[in-house]
Design an enzyme around this catalytic site. Structure first.
Site, PDB file in Angstrom:
ATOM      1  N   ALA A  33     -31.207 -68.282  16.356  1.00 19.83           N
ATOM      2  CA  ALA A  33     -29.838 -67.793  16.199  1.00 19.83           C
ATOM      3  C   ALA A  33     -29.248 -68.325  14.895  1.00 19.83           C
ATOM      4  O   ALA A  33     -29.961 -68.926  14.084  1.00 19.83           O
ATOM      5  CB  ALA A  33     -28.986 -68.220  17.384  1.00 19.83           C
ATOM      6  N   ASN A  34     -27.978 -68.100  14.652  1.00 23.29           N
ATOM      7  CA  ASN A  34     -27.289 -68.640  13.475  1.00 23.29           C
ATOM      8  C   ASN A  34     -25.867 -69.025  13.859  1.00 23.29           C
ATOM      9  O   ASN A  34     -25.459 -68.867  15.007  1.00 23.29           O
ATOM     10  CB  ASN A  34     -27.329 -67.633  12.323  1.00 23.29           C
ATOM     11  CG  ASN A  34     -26.599 -66.357  12.665  1.00 23.29           C
ATOM     12  OD1 ASN A  34     -25.389 -66.351  12.858  1.00 23.29           O
ATOM     13  ND2 ASN A  34     -27.350 -65.250  12.764  1.00 23.29           N
ATOM     14  N   ARG A  35     -25.120 -69.544  12.893  1.00 20.18           N
ATOM     15  CA  ARG A  35     -23.820 -70.155  13.185  1.00 20.18           C
ATOM     16  C   ARG A  35     -22.647 -69.187  13.203  1.00 20.18           C
ATOM     17  O   ARG A  35     -21.496 -69.612  13.250  1.00 20.18           O
ATOM     18  CB  ARG A  35     -23.529 -71.263  12.176  1.00 20.18           C
ATOM     19  CG  ARG A  35     -24.495 -72.413  12.241  1.00 20.18           C
ATOM     20  CD  ARG A  35     -24.062 -73.523  11.292  1.00 20.18           C
ATOM     21  NE  ARG A  35     -25.082 -74.554  11.186  1.00 20.18           N
ATOM     22  CZ  ARG A  35     -25.295 -75.503  12.103  1.00 20.18           C
ATOM     23  NH1 ARG A  35     -24.536 -75.546  13.179  1.00 20.18           N
ATOM     24  NH2 ARG A  35     -26.257 -76.378  11.925  1.00 20.18           N
ATOM     25  N   ALA A  99     -23.665 -61.229  11.623  1.00 22.12           N
ATOM     26  CA  ALA A  99     -24.685 -62.029  10.935  1.00 22.12           C
ATOM     27  C   ALA A  99     -26.012 -61.766  11.643  1.00 22.12           C
ATOM     28  O   ALA A  99     -26.444 -62.527  12.505  1.00 22.12           O
ATOM     29  CB  ALA A  99     -24.324 -63.507  10.978  1.00 22.12           C
TER      30      ALA A  99
END
Ligand code: CTP
Ligand code: CA
Length: 233
Positions: A33-35, A99
């Protein structure tokens, strides 16, 4: 959520907005995943709805509540996001604020990966590229939205990279932001962005993500109110 056609400059228009991160499964219990917080994309969906637009929000996992008056579709992976966006078309407007994970594990294990006895090496996770949702919907064709807006998250040479990204993706506008330091970092409430279209670059002062959303929605409404604009050239 009821889709009431509220009066406003975008009444009768349909927008698809992507928001949040994607989760790319490794096995049944793990993911990449990402932030991304989803704050900017969700705020844009709400701002468009406030101008009378019918909005479909396709969002990855976030901690946010669904915006009122917005048809919100929850997905996890990039491939699910692409399928949901394509199912939501036709639309007049697309805003890709998600994102999206650029890569996913090439193989999604059917069972939880286990440590091997005897000190064997950890597994190598081979990655493959995800579909590019913004580029896919920007491609010329009967279902291309009249106005496609992308984002560019950059940590260096922000404007150069964002202009190149606009050309590469085939979208009409790019909202560029510097995610390296201070304002605009993932998760924060503020953003400082540059709006890039065919005619040039408009640098906006730092403001809240809500204010960026309101200003972008207003700018989109102005675009549809002025059909002579060259924005989509
Ligand atoms: N995007 C998308 N699908 C992807 C990757 C990105 O729709 N698989 C969209 C994002 O929502 C954003 C824009 O493309 O609107 C730019 O995303 P960004 O990550 O800045 O650009 P990339 O083309 O992925 O290039 P890089 O990450 O290498 O800078
Ligand atoms: Ca990317």
């Amino acid at each position: 959520t009821a889709l009431i056609d509220a009066p406003g400059p975008l009444s009768g228009r349909h927008a698809v907005v992507t928001s949040g991160p994607t989760h790319e499964p490794i096995d049944p219990v793990r993911y990449i995943a990402n932030r991304s917080s989803g704050k900017q994309g969700h705020a844009i969906a709400a701002a468009l709805a406030a101008l009378g637009c019918q909005v479909t929000l396709v969002t990855g996992p976030t901690r946010l509540t669904d915006p009122a008056g917005v048809d919100t579709i929850h997905i996890e992976s990039a491939r699910e996001m692409l399928a949901a966006v394509e199912a939501a078309l036709p639309a007049d407007i697309a805003v890709c604020a998600a994102a999206v994970a650029d890569w996913r594990p090439a193989i999604e294990a059917g069972q939880k990966l286990k440590k091997q006895p005897g000190g064997a090496l950890p597994p190598d996770i081979r990655l493959i590229e995800n579909p590019d949702i913004l580029r896919t919907i920007s491609a010329p064709g009967p279902s291309r939205p009249a106005l496609v807006v992308g984002f560019a998250a950059e940590t260096e040479q922000v404007l150069d990279h964002a202009r190149a990204k606009r050309a590469r993706k085939g979208c009409d506008w790019i909202v560029a932001n510097d995610v390296s330091t201070g304002t605009g970092t993932f998760g924060g409430d503020d953003n400082a962005v540059h709006l890039i279209d065919a005619d040039g670059t408009d640098s906006w002062p730092a403001m809240t993500k809500q204010a960026v959303a309101d200003r972008l929605a207003r700018r989109i409404a102005d675009h549809f109110a002025a059909p002579t604009t060259k924005d989509s050239a």
